[in-house]
Design a protein around this motif. Structure first.
Motif, short mmCIF file in Angstrom:
data_model
loop_
_atom_site.label_atom_id
_atom_site.label_comp_id
_atom_site.label_asym_id
_atom_site.label_seq_id
_atom_site.Cartn_x
_atom_site.Cartn_y
_atom_site.Cartn_z
N TYR A 79 -9.99 -2.09 2.02
CA TYR A 79 -9.02 -2.08 3.22
C TYR A 79 -9.94 -2.50 4.50
O TYR A 79 -11.12 -2.14 4.36
CB TYR A 79 -8.70 -0.58 3.65
N GLU B 226 -2.07 6.16 1.64
CA GLU B 226 -3.42 5.38 2.08
C GLU B 226 -3.32 4.70 3.33
O GLU B 226 -4.13 3.89 3.46
CB GLU B 226 -3.65 4.27 0.98
N ARG B 227 -2.21 4.96 3.92
CA ARG B 227 -1.80 4.31 5.26
C ARG B 227 -2.71 5.05 6.35
O ARG B 227 -2.92 4.62 7.33
CB ARG B 227 -0.59 4.08 5.47
N LEU C 238 -6.32 -1.42 9.13
CA LEU C 238 -5.94 -0.08 9.56
C LEU C 238 -6.47 -0.08 11.00
O LEU C 238 -7.27 -0.92 11.33
CB LEU C 238 -6.44 1.17 8.89
N MET D 251 1.03 -1.13 0.14
CA MET D 251 0.00 -0.15 -0.10
C MET D 251 0.96 1.16 -0.06
O MET D 251 1.89 1.40 0.67
CB MET D 251 -0.86 -0.10 1.26
N ARG E 21 8.20 2.84 6.40
CA ARG E 21 7.94 1.81 6.98
C ARG E 21 8.86 1.12 7.60
O ARG E 21 10.10 0.81 6.94
CB ARG E 21 7.36 0.59 5.88
N PRO F 151 -5.10 -4.99 3.50
CA PRO F 151 -4.68 -4.13 4.40
C PRO F 151 -5.61 -3.88 5.54
O PRO F 151 -6.62 -3.79 5.40
CB PRO F 151 -4.33 -2.91 3.53
N ASP G 220 -1.29 -1.99 9.00
CA ASP G 220 -0.91 -1.20 7.54
C ASP G 220 -1.15 0.22 8.03
O ASP G 220 -0.62 1.11 6.85
CB ASP G 220 -1.76 -1.67 6.57
N GLY G 221 -1.65 0.68 8.84
CA GLY G 221 -2.01 2.32 8.98
C GLY G 221 -2.89 2.57 9.98
O GLY G 221 -3.35 1.61 10.91
N ILE H 253 0.27 -0.35 15.98
CA ILE H 253 0.51 -0.47 14.33
C ILE H 253 1.74 -1.31 13.99
O ILE H 253 1.56 -2.27 13.45
CB ILE H 253 0.43 0.85 13.75
N SER I 88 2.02 5.08 1.11
CA SER I 88 1.92 5.68 2.23
C SER I 88 0.53 6.47 2.30
O SER I 88 0.06 6.57 3.67
CB SER I 88 3.07 6.55 2.68
#
Ligand code: PEP
Ligand code: MN
Length: 343
Positions: free
Chosen positions: A159, A5-6, A187, A1, A250, A185, A213-214, A207, A3
């Motif tokens: 997600y 979209e995190r 979150l 993914m 990351r 992913p 993932d975010g 996390i 960044s």
């Protein structure tokens, strides 16, 4: 993914043009990394007497954030009409909230509208699905599949957002979904999970620990004045670059086995908290029984009742696979403290 979209950052609700623009600007200034700006415009509130959201006017404010700052925007959809209005306003991402996620027919109807619009070229870049309000991993997984089926092959990503149940994380539910669908992913939503701004920084650490993932984090320019979820929103200043810096690049993922151990430890910690809460609630009832006994001239120690509870606990505990010796030990300790509370 990628960044951007995190992290979904922004207020619980879009309240006014000024609040939306100010918060977006402050976030842009404080975040040294790309993010999606979030704000709800149709709010699924418990009481009909509280702020219900700005409705479609809020979509205009989000579209302005996108135009002015070049930040992608997201909002919550709970009906097919919401999907249509959001996509027509140019909203990039939508999320399905915990209350809607509890109703598979509602999710299906939303999915069908998303797919119709995606096919006609109006589509969202991604759909985020929160866990249902009740700790139902199977339903969450089912909803992920419903969305995947609807947007399959049209470049719209799916997600999962772990927001917990009520104000409890329910790590075991999220762990099940993570193990079943490591390809989706996931979150973290520390804001709704805790309902408490003070707990957000500590939860953000999960996390990394859990290899998530975010995050979706509620950020408001004036949290104390927020029209919804005021207690859990943090200010852009609190969301310092320092807090989030560690996630912009990351970190080397912890080895798989360590992540797995961290998940299991999160489950244990939550169960331990539940144990204390249950024991404390039991002591509270015990004190009320003590008061009743005092008022009616009954002695705190009742050997017959002590024997009956012990037998009952042995049956229910052994049914759950606990050993008789262990059950007896625990009951002894609980009873001793319970009596102490009554005298
Ligand atoms: C929200 O994200 O503002 C929201 C209403 O969340 P949830 O569905 O998790 O309660
Ligand atoms: Mn909220």
């Amino acid at each position: 993914m990628v960044s951007g979209e995190r992290f979904l950052l922004g207020p619980c609700s879009a309240e006014s043009r000024e609040q939306v623009i100010e918060t977006a600007q402050a976030l842009r200034d404080v975040c040294g990394f790309p993010f999606i700006f979030r704000a709800g415009v149709w709010k699924p509130r418990t009481s009909p007497h509280t702020f219900q959201g700005a409705g479609e006017a809020g979509l205009e404010w989000l579209a302005e954030v996108k135009r002015t700052f070049g930040i992608p925007v997201a909002t919550e959809v709970a009906t097919p009409e919401h999907v249509e209005a959001a996509m027509k306003a140019g909203i990039d991402y939508v999320w399905i909230g915990a209350r809607t996620s509890a109703n598979p027919l509602a999710v299906q109807a939303i999915c069908e509208r998303i797919s119709g619009l995606v096919v006609s070229g109006l589509g969202a870049s991604g759909v985020f699905i929160k866990n249902p309000v009740n700790a139902d991993a199977e339903l969450w997984l089912g909803n992920i599949e419903r969305i995947e089926k609807a947007v399959y092959g049209v470049g719209c990503k799916v997600y999962a957002i772990h927001r917990g149940c009520g104000h409890k994380p329910c790590w075991s539910m999220a762990h099940k979904v993570r193990l079943a669908r490591p390809d989706i992913p996931m979150l973290l939503d520390p804001s709704h999970m805790s309902g408490d701004a003070a707990q957000v920084p500590e939860l953000i650490k999960k996390i990394e620990e859990l290899g998530l993932d975010g995050a979706m984090i509620e950020v408001h320019n004036k949290p104390a004045e927020a029209l919804s979820d005021a207690k859990q929103q943090i200010s852009p200043a609190d969301l310092t670059a320092a807090l989030l810096d560690r996630f912009t690049v990351r970190p080397a993922s912890p080895v798989r086995s360590e992540t797995e151990l961290n998940w299991l430890r999160a489950e244990i910690d939550e169960l331990d908290d539940t144990l204390w809460e249950t024991i404390a609630a039991r002591m509270d009832v015990s004190r009320r029984i003590g008061a009743w006994k005092k008022a009616h001239g009954v002695a705190p120690l009742q050997p017959e009742r002590y024997r009956i509870i012990g037998e009952r606990l042995a049956v229910s505990g052994e049914r759950l696979g606990l050993s008789k010796t262990f059950i007896d030990h625990i009951w002894e300790l609980i009873h001793e403290e319970s009596l102490r509370q009554q005298v």
